[in-house]
Motif scaffolding. Structure first.
Motif, PDB file in Angstrom:
ATOM      1  N   HIS A  41      -5.619  -4.986 -40.755  1.00 54.18           N
ATOM      2  CA  HIS A  41      -4.261  -4.787 -41.267  1.00 54.18           C
ATOM      3  C   HIS A  41      -3.295  -4.552 -40.103  1.00 54.18           C
ATOM      4  N   GLY A  45       0.254 -15.317 -43.948  1.00 50.72           N
ATOM      5  CA  GLY A  45      -0.416 -14.056 -44.228  1.00 50.72           C
ATOM      6  C   GLY A  45       0.394 -12.793 -44.135  1.00 50.72           C
ATOM      7  N   ILE A  57      -1.892  -8.147 -42.851  1.00 51.42           N
ATOM      8  CA  ILE A  57      -2.548  -8.475 -44.121  1.00 51.42           C
ATOM      9  C   ILE A  57      -3.357  -7.263 -44.553  1.00 51.42           C
ATOM     10  N   GLN A 107       2.225 -16.045 -47.597  1.00 50.31           N
ATOM     11  CA  GLN A 107       2.688 -14.767 -47.070  1.00 50.31           C
ATOM     12  C   GLN A 107       3.432 -13.948 -48.121  1.00 50.31           C
ATOM     13  N   ILE A 158      -5.700 -17.559 -46.859  1.00 51.53           N
ATOM     14  CA  ILE A 158      -4.390 -16.912 -46.792  1.00 51.53           C
ATOM     15  C   ILE A 158      -3.594 -17.638 -45.717  1.00 51.53           C
ATOM     16  N   GLY A 183      -5.149 -15.091 -41.201  1.00 46.23           N
ATOM     17  CA  GLY A 183      -5.858 -14.988 -42.467  1.00 46.23           C
ATOM     18  C   GLY A 183      -7.363 -15.002 -42.289  1.00 46.23           C
ATOM     19  N   VAL A 193       0.835  -9.787 -46.983  1.00 44.25           N
ATOM     20  CA  VAL A 193      -0.056  -9.913 -48.140  1.00 44.25           C
ATOM     21  C   VAL A 193      -0.711  -8.563 -48.426  1.00 44.25           C
TER      22      VAL A 193
END
Length: 304
Positions: A182, A204, A187, A223, A201, A152, A207
């Motif tokens: 990503h 995670g 995430i 998550q 986060i 996160g 997300v």
């Protein structure tokens, strides 16, 4: 080792590239690269991470007395590289417009100078994110562990940098920076999302935070949370209307547990708690607690 006659494949790939370039009205003239490089952006972000956190994300042999020299040298190199990528994006955007090259170069330089000036503020925001993660997770043993290990936080380093680029009119560079995180963390934060201080986060993976999401202070997500759009309006010709506010507003001190899906321009009021695996398409009042049971018992909030 077996040899391969690839000449026909090379020729066919050349033909496929030309077909694509013609369909996109792109020039076939010889010259330098037309648009930004994902690999170049990856290197720039790694350097910027070192400049922001030199003793933890910088080189392993760095000493305290050399911090400023390292940061200065790293910033000079990475900002020059960023300027090159910014020019490529702006020239690419203006390829069908009669714009002067000097004007584009000046715009790129102005944007990178503004980005550089924002870095101390980004560092302070990230310090708050790291502290929020440490205070919000009983398994965290130190703020250093959080910075070095938590996906996160990695995603937020990328997002804080990407959002600045997005605001400065470099959305392609911003999107590349976001997608690098990503790919590494699972995430997915669009660089346009507005995220205030102290964001955490936990875990995670999975997300998703959409482009026009607005998140207040001290918000915590777990998550597989989705802050997404409910529908995609189109114009009279059926084309998607881009840039419209279509994602949630999450006010200060909201907690959203694993698997929750919040869709559309709804507002989660200050201090609300959203339980796991719920589906929200209406506003939630400040301080409210929403669970699967509460939704099933409220006809106007039934799960789909």
């Amino acid at each position: 080792m077996a040899g391969f006659d690839v000449s026909e494949i090379v020729s066919a790939l050349h033909e496929a590239r030309d077909e694509w370039r013609d369909s996109q009205k792109r020039s076939r003239e010889p010259g330098s690269r037309e648009f930004p490089s994902r690999d170049a952006l990856a290197g720039i972000v790694e350097s910027l991470k070192g400049a922001l956190f030199p003793m933890r994300l910088g080189p392993p042999d760095l000493r305290h007395e050399s911090e400023d020299f390292y940061v200065g040298h790293t910033l000079d190199s990475s900002l020059q590289s960023l300027l090159t990528q910014a020019r490529l994006e702006l020239r690419y955007n203006a390829r069908h417009q009669p714009r002067d090259a000097a004007e584009i170069d000046a715009q790129a330089e102005e944007a990178v100078r503004a980005f550089a000036a924002a870095l101390p503020g980004i560092r302070r925001l990230l310090d708050g994110d790291v502290l929020a993660a440490y205070q919000g997770d009983p398994a965290a043993r130190s703020v250093d562990e959080v910075l070095l290990c938590y996906p996160g936080i990695l995603a937020m380093i990328h997002h804080r940098l990407a959002h600045q680029l997005y605001d400065l009119g470099l959305p392609l560079l911003a999107r590349i920076v976001a997608e690098l995180a990503h790919a590494q963390t699972g995430i997915d934060i669009h660089p346009g999302a507005q995220i205030d201080a102290g964001f955490f986060i936990d875990h995670g993976t999975g997300v998703v935070i959409g482009e026009t999401t607005v998140i207040g202070k001290r918000v915590r997500l777990y998550q597989a949370v989705t802050l997404g759009a409910k529908r995609f309006p189109t114009d009279v010709e059926g084309n998607l209307q881009k840039g419209l506010p279509r994602h949630p507003i999450v006010e200060d001190d909201v907690v959203i547990y694993a698997g929750a899906t919040i869709l559309g321009r709804v507002r989660l009021g200050k201090g609300a708690t959203i339980g796991g695996n719920v589906w929200i398409i209406e506003d939630v009042p400040a301080g409210a607690s929403v669970t699967q049971a509460s939704l099933q018992n409220a006809p106007h909030h039934r799960l789909p």
